[in-house]
Design an enzyme around this catalytic site. Structure first.
Site, short mmCIF file in Angstrom:
data_model
loop_
_atom_site.label_atom_id
_atom_site.label_comp_id
_atom_site.label_asym_id
_atom_site.label_seq_id
_atom_site.Cartn_x
_atom_site.Cartn_y
_atom_site.Cartn_z
N TYR A 246 0.88 -1.10 -0.01
CA TYR A 246 -0.06 -0.15 0.01
C TYR A 246 0.73 1.20 -0.11
O TYR A 246 1.41 1.59 0.98
CB TYR A 246 -0.89 -0.02 1.17
CG TYR A 246 -1.86 -1.04 1.44
CD1 TYR A 246 -2.28 -1.82 0.27
CD2 TYR A 246 -2.54 -1.38 2.53
CE1 TYR A 246 -3.32 -2.92 0.13
CE2 TYR A 246 -3.51 -2.31 2.50
CZ TYR A 246 -4.04 -3.06 1.51
OH TYR A 246 -4.85 -4.03 1.41
N LEU B 177 -18.49 -1.31 2.08
CA LEU B 177 -19.31 -0.39 1.53
C LEU B 177 -18.86 -0.24 -0.23
O LEU B 177 -19.03 0.53 -0.91
CB LEU B 177 -18.96 0.89 2.14
CG LEU B 177 -19.47 1.25 3.57
CD1 LEU B 177 -19.08 2.34 4.11
CD2 LEU B 177 -20.78 1.07 3.67
N ARG C 268 -16.25 -0.15 -1.88
CA ARG C 268 -15.41 1.25 -1.95
C ARG C 268 -15.96 2.42 -2.30
O ARG C 268 -15.64 3.15 -3.23
CB ARG C 268 -14.58 0.63 -3.27
CG ARG C 268 -13.67 -0.26 -3.10
CD ARG C 268 -13.20 -0.95 -4.26
NE ARG C 268 -12.20 -2.15 -4.13
CZ ARG C 268 -12.71 -3.39 -4.10
NH1 ARG C 268 -13.88 -3.74 -3.77
NH2 ARG C 268 -11.75 -4.31 -3.65
N GLY C 269 -17.18 2.61 -1.42
CA GLY C 269 -17.84 3.86 -1.40
C GLY C 269 -19.20 3.93 -2.42
O GLY C 269 -20.15 4.55 -2.09
N SER D 43 -21.99 3.58 -0.20
CA SER D 43 -22.11 4.17 1.15
C SER D 43 -23.15 5.56 1.38
O SER D 43 -23.36 5.77 2.34
CB SER D 43 -20.81 5.03 1.06
OG SER D 43 -20.70 6.08 -0.01
#
Length: 334
Positions: A56, A206, A208-209, A212
């Site tokens: 990352y 979620l 990746r949004g 959401s």
């Protein structure tokens, strides 16, 4: 904060974990100070499980966490770390390396960047097709015996691979995508984990949004944002998926909660052996996610959510074709 146990004999962790990837990579630029403040706020709220990967930001995330964790008692939190993904200087994905020597070398760098003596759960990020899982697990077993690792974890593997790994060394948990619109684990993977006493840390709760409640067709993405190339965020797929979210929004509003809180609460309700990882990179989003812990879903709630987002209702795969081909877990899901 409520707590759950990772697997039959794994560590006791907070019922929500903090996924730290977005603080360094995949979703565009993040604010360093806000990222560190979010980690601190997570601790203040009782979150103890932090998830990262050595790839990352090519070590950036581990170094960021090293700064955020400075001065904290080591026994007050758990670190879950993935290794094995190979990337070029331009960020390109080059494959996976889970050879025993690579696993041990990766851990040596991880310990330095995180400024710690051990990792609580260490796992290959993906199945390396060129290395038997028994060899990789054998190396991690040696790291456990040496005191550098406490527990073995796996990531995005299918039931057959889980069984092979578990036969070598008990697996604490499987990290895998699981959400209202990513339910591929339910047929064979989750039953195998439960049979063997393996927990699940669920990422992408979620999507990746996408679910959401904050995403829209008009929202733009930054350069380097994973979602720019994600099938579920493209064209007609996006329109279809946001229509599903609108139905979910109605259910959330009726309960007086946010869409994100309802979606996270659904994952929490799937079993005490599942720990959702929330990928918050700001205190605002973290606070919203924490509210899911106060949401109790009864049978009627769960049935209504099931009608709003039944299995298989999402349009588009969760990764682009090349990445889907690398997922051992998808061999079980299809």
């Amino acid at each position: 904060m409520k707590h759950r146990t990772l697997g039959r004999n794994g560590p006791r962790v907070s019922a929500l974990g903090l996924g730290c990837m977005a603080m360094s990579d995949m979703y565009g630029i993040s604010d360093r100070n806000e990222s560190i403040a979010t980690v601190h706020a997570a601790f203040d709220a009782g979150i103890t499980l932090l998830d990262t990967g050595d790839f990352y930001g090519m070590g950036h995330n581990e170094m960021l966490l090293g700064d955020a964790l400075a001065g904290r008692p080591r026994d007050s939190y758990q670190l879950s770390v993935k290794f094995g993904a190979q990337r070029g200087p331009d960020g390109a994905w080059l494959g996976y390396d889970a050879r025993p020597a690579a696993a041990k070398t990766a851990l040596a760098y991880t310990l330095k960047r995180l400024r710690t003596d051990y990792i609580d759960v260490y796992r290959p990020a993906r199945l390396d097709p060129n290395v038997p899982i028994e060899d990789t697990v054998g190396a991690i077993s040696e790291l456990v015996q040496a005191g550098y690792v406490r527990q073995l974890g796996l990531s995005e593997v299918g039931a057959a691979t889980i069984r092979r790994a578990h036969a070598v060394m008990p697996v604490a948990d499987l990290q895998i995508e699981y959400s209202l619109i990513s339910r591929g684990i339910e047929d064979t993977i989750l039953p195998a984990c439960r049979e063997l006493g393996i927990g699940v840390t669920a990422y992408g709760v979620l999507s990746r949004g996408l679910i959401s409640g904050h995403w829209s067709k008009e929202r733009s993405t930054h350069a380097g944002d994973f979602r720019t190339h994600s099938p579920r965020f493209q064209g007609e797929n996006l329109e279809h998926n946001l229509q599903l979210v609108d139905v979910l929004r109605g259910l959330a509003e009726a309960r007086g909660v946010s869409v994100a809180q309802l979606a996270i609460a659904w994952v929490l309700a799937r079993g005490e052996d599942i720990v959702p990882l929330v990928g918050a990179r700001s205190r605002e989003r973290l606070n919203e996610a924490l509210g899911a812990l106060q949401v109790t879903l009864d049978t009627d709630d769960l049935a209504a959510i099931e009608r709003a987002m039944p299995p298989g209702s999402a349009a588009g795969d969760r990764y682009a074709a090349a990445q889907m081909a690398m997922l051992d877990s998808e061999r079980d899901a299809r």
